[in-house]
Structure formats: C-alpha cells, structure tokens
Design a protein around this motif. Structure first.
Motif, PDB file in Angstrom:
ATOM      1  N   GLY A 145       3.589   2.375   7.444  1.00  0.00           N
ATOM      2  CA  GLY A 145       2.688   1.479   6.751  1.00  0.00           C
ATOM      3  C   GLY A 145       1.711   0.864   7.740  1.00  0.00           C
ATOM      4  N   SER A 146       0.569   0.436   7.232  1.00  0.00           N
ATOM      5  CA  SER A 146      -0.423  -0.209   8.081  1.00  0.00           C
ATOM      6  C   SER A 146      -1.240  -1.185   7.251  1.00  0.00           C
ATOM      7  CB  SER A 146      -1.361   0.829   8.717  1.00  0.00           C
ATOM      8  OG  SER A 146      -2.199   1.423   7.741  1.00  0.00           O
ATOM      9  N   VAL A 147      -1.877  -2.102   7.963  1.00  0.00           N
ATOM     10  CA  VAL A 147      -2.829  -3.002   7.318  1.00  0.00           C
ATOM     11  C   VAL A 147      -3.931  -3.299   8.319  1.00  0.00           C
ATOM     12  CG1 VAL A 147      -1.544  -5.123   7.894  1.00  0.00           C
ATOM     13  CG2 VAL A 147      -3.161  -5.138   5.988  1.00  0.00           C
ATOM     14  N   TRP A 148      -5.163  -3.294   7.838  1.00  0.00           N
ATOM     15  CA  TRP A 148      -6.348  -3.620   8.620  1.00  0.00           C
ATOM     16  C   TRP A 148      -6.468  -5.138   8.630  1.00  0.00           C
ATOM     17  CZ3 TRP A 148     -11.229  -0.459   9.144  1.00  0.00           C
ATOM     18  CH2 TRP A 148     -12.338  -1.220   9.514  1.00  0.00           C
ATOM     19  N   ILE A 149      -6.444  -5.732   9.806  1.00  0.00           N
ATOM     20  CA  ILE A 149      -6.649  -7.167   9.957  1.00  0.00           C
ATOM     21  C   ILE A 149      -8.039  -7.358  10.562  1.00  0.00           C
ATOM     22  CG2 ILE A 149      -5.797  -9.315  10.986  1.00  0.00           C
ATOM     23  CD1 ILE A 149      -3.741  -8.075   9.092  1.00  0.00           C
ATOM     24  N   GLN A 150      -8.966  -7.803   9.749  1.00  0.00           N
ATOM     25  CA  GLN A 150     -10.352  -8.001  10.184  1.00  0.00           C
ATOM     26  C   GLN A 150     -10.431  -9.101  11.233  1.00  0.00           C
ATOM     27  OE1 GLN A 150     -12.999  -6.257   9.207  1.00  0.00           O
ATOM     28  NE2 GLN A 150     -14.575  -7.492  10.187  1.00  0.00           N
ATOM     29  N   MET A 151     -11.116  -8.849  12.342  1.00  0.00           N
ATOM     30  CA  MET A 151     -11.343  -9.864  13.372  1.00  0.00           C
ATOM     31  C   MET A 151     -12.830 -10.178  13.519  1.00  0.00           C
ATOM     32  SD  MET A 151      -8.474 -10.915  14.446  1.00  0.00           S
ATOM     33  CE  MET A 151      -6.761 -10.456  14.409  1.00  0.00           C
ATOM     34  N   ARG A 152     -13.670  -9.169  13.403  1.00  0.00           N
ATOM     35  CA  ARG A 152     -15.111  -9.369  13.529  1.00  0.00           C
ATOM     36  C   ARG A 152     -15.585 -10.318  12.423  1.00  0.00           C
ATOM     37  NH1 ARG A 152     -19.385  -7.030  11.094  1.00  0.00           N
ATOM     38  NH2 ARG A 152     -21.345  -7.263  12.202  1.00  0.00           N
ATOM     39  N   MET A 172       1.202  17.276   2.388  1.00  0.00           N
ATOM     40  CA  MET A 172       0.641  16.474   1.316  1.00  0.00           C
ATOM     41  C   MET A 172      -0.866  16.736   1.275  1.00  0.00           C
ATOM     42  SD  MET A 172       0.539  12.263   1.100  1.00  0.00           S
ATOM     43  CE  MET A 172       2.158  12.198   1.740  1.00  0.00           C
ATOM     44  N   ASP A 173      -1.409  16.911   0.066  1.00  0.00           N
ATOM     45  CA  ASP A 173      -2.843  17.135  -0.007  1.00  0.00           C
ATOM     46  C   ASP A 173      -3.588  15.808   0.214  1.00  0.00           C
ATOM     47  OD1 ASP A 173      -3.745  15.844  -2.553  1.00  0.00           O
ATOM     48  OD2 ASP A 173      -2.488  17.335  -3.523  1.00  0.00           O
ATOM     49  N   PHE A 174      -4.839  15.910   0.616  1.00  0.00           N
ATOM     50  CA  PHE A 174      -5.611  14.738   1.016  1.00  0.00           C
ATOM     51  C   PHE A 174      -5.780  13.736  -0.125  1.00  0.00           C
ATOM     52  CE2 PHE A 174      -9.550  12.397   1.816  1.00  0.00           C
ATOM     53  CZ  PHE A 174      -9.220  11.833   3.041  1.00  0.00           C
ATOM     54  N   HIS A 175      -6.055  14.206  -1.327  1.00  0.00           N
ATOM     55  CA  HIS A 175      -6.245  13.308  -2.463  1.00  0.00           C
ATOM     56  C   HIS A 175      -4.999  12.459  -2.698  1.00  0.00           C
ATOM     57  CE1 HIS A 175      -6.816  12.051  -6.697  1.00  0.00           C
ATOM     58  NE2 HIS A 175      -8.079  11.991  -6.316  1.00  0.00           N
ATOM     59  N   LYS A 176      -3.838  13.088  -2.620  1.00  0.00           N
ATOM     60  CA  LYS A 176      -2.571  12.365  -2.789  1.00  0.00           C
ATOM     61  C   LYS A 176      -2.372  11.355  -1.655  1.00  0.00           C
ATOM     62  CE  LYS A 176       1.174  11.893  -5.211  1.00  0.00           C
ATOM     63  NZ  LYS A 176       1.087  11.322  -6.549  1.00  0.00           N
ATOM     64  N   LEU A 177      -2.721  11.740  -0.434  1.00  0.00           N
ATOM     65  CA  LEU A 177      -2.611  10.840   0.713  1.00  0.00           C
ATOM     66  C   LEU A 177      -3.461   9.587   0.504  1.00  0.00           C
ATOM     67  CD1 LEU A 177      -1.606  10.335   3.640  1.00  0.00           C
ATOM     68  CD2 LEU A 177      -3.650  11.562   4.414  1.00  0.00           C
ATOM     69  N   VAL A 178      -4.688   9.763   0.041  1.00  0.00           N
ATOM     70  CA  VAL A 178      -5.569   8.617  -0.210  1.00  0.00           C
ATOM     71  C   VAL A 178      -5.017   7.755  -1.342  1.00  0.00           C
ATOM     72  CG1 VAL A 178      -7.899   7.929  -0.946  1.00  0.00           C
ATOM     73  CG2 VAL A 178      -7.602   9.784   0.712  1.00  0.00           C
ATOM     74  N   GLN A 179      -4.476   8.384  -2.357  1.00  0.00           N
ATOM     75  CA  GLN A 179      -3.898   7.641  -3.479  1.00  0.00           C
ATOM     76  C   GLN A 179      -2.696   6.811  -3.031  1.00  0.00           C
ATOM     77  OE1 GLN A 179      -2.509  10.064  -6.734  1.00  0.00           O
ATOM     78  NE2 GLN A 179      -2.371   8.331  -8.127  1.00  0.00           N
ATOM     79  N   LEU A 180      -1.923   7.327  -2.097  1.00  0.00           N
ATOM     80  CA  LEU A 180      -0.716   6.631  -1.635  1.00  0.00           C
ATOM     81  C   LEU A 180      -0.991   5.572  -0.563  1.00  0.00           C
ATOM     82  CD1 LEU A 180       1.761   9.627  -1.378  1.00  0.00           C
ATOM     83  CD2 LEU A 180       1.757   7.792  -3.093  1.00  0.00           C
ATOM     84  N   ARG A 181      -2.116   5.694   0.179  1.00  0.00           N
ATOM     85  CA  ARG A 181      -2.387   4.764   1.275  1.00  0.00           C
ATOM     86  C   ARG A 181      -2.678   3.367   0.720  1.00  0.00           C
ATOM     87  NH1 ARG A 181      -4.139   1.031   3.766  1.00  0.00           N
ATOM     88  NH2 ARG A 181      -5.757   0.812   2.218  1.00  0.00           N
ATOM     89  N   ARG A 182      -1.807   2.463   1.042  1.00  0.00           N
ATOM     90  CA  ARG A 182      -1.939   1.075   0.623  1.00  0.00           C
ATOM     91  C   ARG A 182      -1.782   0.193   1.845  1.00  0.00           C
ATOM     92  NH1 ARG A 182      -1.814   0.489  -4.987  1.00  0.00           N
ATOM     93  NH2 ARG A 182      -2.886  -1.403  -4.360  1.00  0.00           N
ATOM     94  N   SER A 183      -2.133  -1.062   1.732  1.00  0.00           N
ATOM     95  CA  SER A 183      -1.948  -1.997   2.835  1.00  0.00           C
ATOM     96  C   SER A 183      -0.548  -2.588   2.764  1.00  0.00           C
ATOM     97  CB  SER A 183      -2.995  -3.112   2.757  1.00  0.00           C
ATOM     98  OG  SER A 183      -4.278  -2.581   3.004  1.00  0.00           O
ATOM     99  N   TYR A 184       0.179  -2.433   3.859  1.00  0.00           N
ATOM    100  CA  TYR A 184       1.528  -2.979   3.964  1.00  0.00           C
ATOM    101  C   TYR A 184       1.501  -4.167   4.914  1.00  0.00           C
ATOM    102  CZ  TYR A 184       3.171   1.191   1.603  1.00  0.00           C
ATOM    103  OH  TYR A 184       3.376   2.179   0.677  1.00  0.00           O
ATOM    104  N   ARG A 185       2.039  -5.275   4.455  1.00  0.00           N
ATOM    105  CA  ARG A 185       2.033  -6.504   5.248  1.00  0.00           C
ATOM    106  C   ARG A 185       3.425  -6.922   5.712  1.00  0.00           C
ATOM    107  NH1 ARG A 185      -1.843  -6.410   1.536  1.00  0.00           N
ATOM    108  NH2 ARG A 185      -3.954  -6.961   2.183  1.00  0.00           N
ATOM    109  N   LYS A 186       4.444  -6.206   5.266  1.00  0.00           N
ATOM    110  CA  LYS A 186       5.824  -6.492   5.662  1.00  0.00           C
ATOM    111  C   LYS A 186       6.426  -5.217   6.236  1.00  0.00           C
ATOM    112  CE  LYS A 186       6.424  -9.970   2.090  1.00  0.00           C
ATOM    113  NZ  LYS A 186       7.107 -10.315   0.853  1.00  0.00           N
ATOM    114  N   PHE A 187       7.076  -5.379   7.393  1.00  0.00           N
ATOM    115  CA  PHE A 187       7.630  -4.237   8.101  1.00  0.00           C
ATOM    116  C   PHE A 187       9.084  -4.494   8.473  1.00  0.00           C
ATOM    117  CE2 PHE A 187       3.101  -4.695   9.106  1.00  0.00           C
ATOM    118  CZ  PHE A 187       2.611  -3.480   8.681  1.00  0.00           C
ATOM    119  N   THR A 188       9.845  -3.407   8.570  1.00  0.00           N
ATOM    120  CA  THR A 188      11.213  -3.513   9.079  1.00  0.00           C
ATOM    121  C   THR A 188      11.124  -3.738  10.586  1.00  0.00           C
ATOM    122  OG1 THR A 188      11.502  -1.186   9.630  1.00  0.00           O
ATOM    123  CG2 THR A 188      11.983  -1.832   7.336  1.00  0.00           C
ATOM    124  N   GLY A 189      12.209  -3.984  11.226  1.00  0.00           N
ATOM    125  CA  GLY A 189      12.218  -4.165  12.668  1.00  0.00           C
ATOM    126  C   GLY A 189      12.264  -2.864  13.453  1.00  0.00           C
TER     127      GLY A 189
END
Length: 176
Positions: free
Chosen positions: A110-117, A1-18
């Motif tokens: 999927g991933s999501v950044w959870i701010q702690m600072r 996958m090219d980088f531009h497409k990767l950035v376009q697809l990267r979203r924050s996911y808050r629900k995950f399968t087990g």
C-alpha cells in the motif's frame, strides 16, 4: 494483472502493519520511478528512501495535517528535485511518484502520496523546507511529496466503475 485492473485497485492506504518492506521490493519501486518519462529526459528527481523510525516520525510532522501516515509506514520515499534542473520538475516528479505507487500496488503493498509542495506546518513554515532540514538536503531542494509505503492494515475497495465522472469527459460518443 492487467493495467486497467491495477489502476482500479490502486487506492491510498494510510494504515500499515509493522512488517518491513523487502529491499528487493523497494528496488523495484525505485526502478519504476527511475524509468518514468521526463521532459527532455532531464530526470530531475532525487529519491530519498527512509526506513529509520525516528526520521519517519519527524517527517510526519513536516506539515500541519495529513502527514501522520508516514509515522506508521514501514518505509517512505521523499520525491525531491532542484527546480533549477528542469522547468518540468513538478510534472516529472508527479509522473514518477504515481508510477512508483502503481509498482507498489502491483507488489501487494500500500502507499499514499503525502503532498509537501505548497503546504505549511503549524507555524506557517513550508513543509518542503522542513523535509529538507529533516533529511539533510541542500537549501535548493524541493520536496514534492513523500510516498508512505508498507503492507496495508486496512481494507480498501476497488474503484467503482459505475461512479466514474463521465460527465467531465467530452468528445467521445459513449452510447456505443
């Protein structure tokens, strides 16, 4: 996958399968973080991988709101440092965190950044201190964020390129 497409697809996911995250995938994500640029190449980061369900659940209560996705994640990475190690620790950790998120996306996770600072729990206690306590880290350790990781259990559309905020860009002739 090219980088531009990767950035376009990267979203924050808050629900995950087990489904667990494969150890080889976690290693690739961590390698990406460890290769991140850092001021004066000081590499101030310390990455703590969490897969234990009880620890994930405890981390999901480290701040008053917005941390619940950690409890449902297959794994998490606490992105931490001792601020005395580098005057650019915030920038360095931020770069490493997003690079790890991009690596996760490229792997189909999927991933999501959870701010702690600069966040607090319901009693006004610093979330970063709560993370240090939960993870058994030294007093001088700051947690910038916790990356919740897993196999997505929700659909997210790619960024709509037509809705980008080009009005916030200057110095480029966009008419061509």
């Amino acid at each position: 996958m090219d980088f531009h497409k990767l950035v376009q697809l990267r979203r924050s996911y808050r629900k995950f399968t087990g489904e667990p995250v494969d150890a080889a995938q976690l290693k690739l994500i961590l390698e990406a973080g460890l290769m991140s640029p850092a001021g004066k190449r000081k590499n101030p980061w310390r990455f703590i991988v969490i897969e234990d369900r009880e620890t994930l659940k405890a981390l999901s209560t480290a701040k008053a709101q917005g941390a619940l996705p950690i409890a449902g994640a297959a794994a998490a990475i606490a992105v931490t440092a001792n601020p005395a190690d580098s005057d650019t620790w915030i920038e360095d950790l931020s770069i490493s965190a997003i690079i790890m998120q991009l690596q996760a996306q490229e792997l189909g996770l999927g991933s999501v950044w959870i701010q702690m600072r600069l966040r607090d729990d319901e009693n006004g206690q610093p979330a970063s201190r709560n993370c240090a306590r939960i993870l058994g880290l030294p007093e001088d350790t700051e947690t910038l964020c916790v990356l919740a990781l897993g196999h997505p259990d929700e659909e997210r559309k790619p960024y709509d390129l037509e809705k980008l905020s080009w009005e916030k860009v200057s110095g480029l002739n966009l008419k061509s």
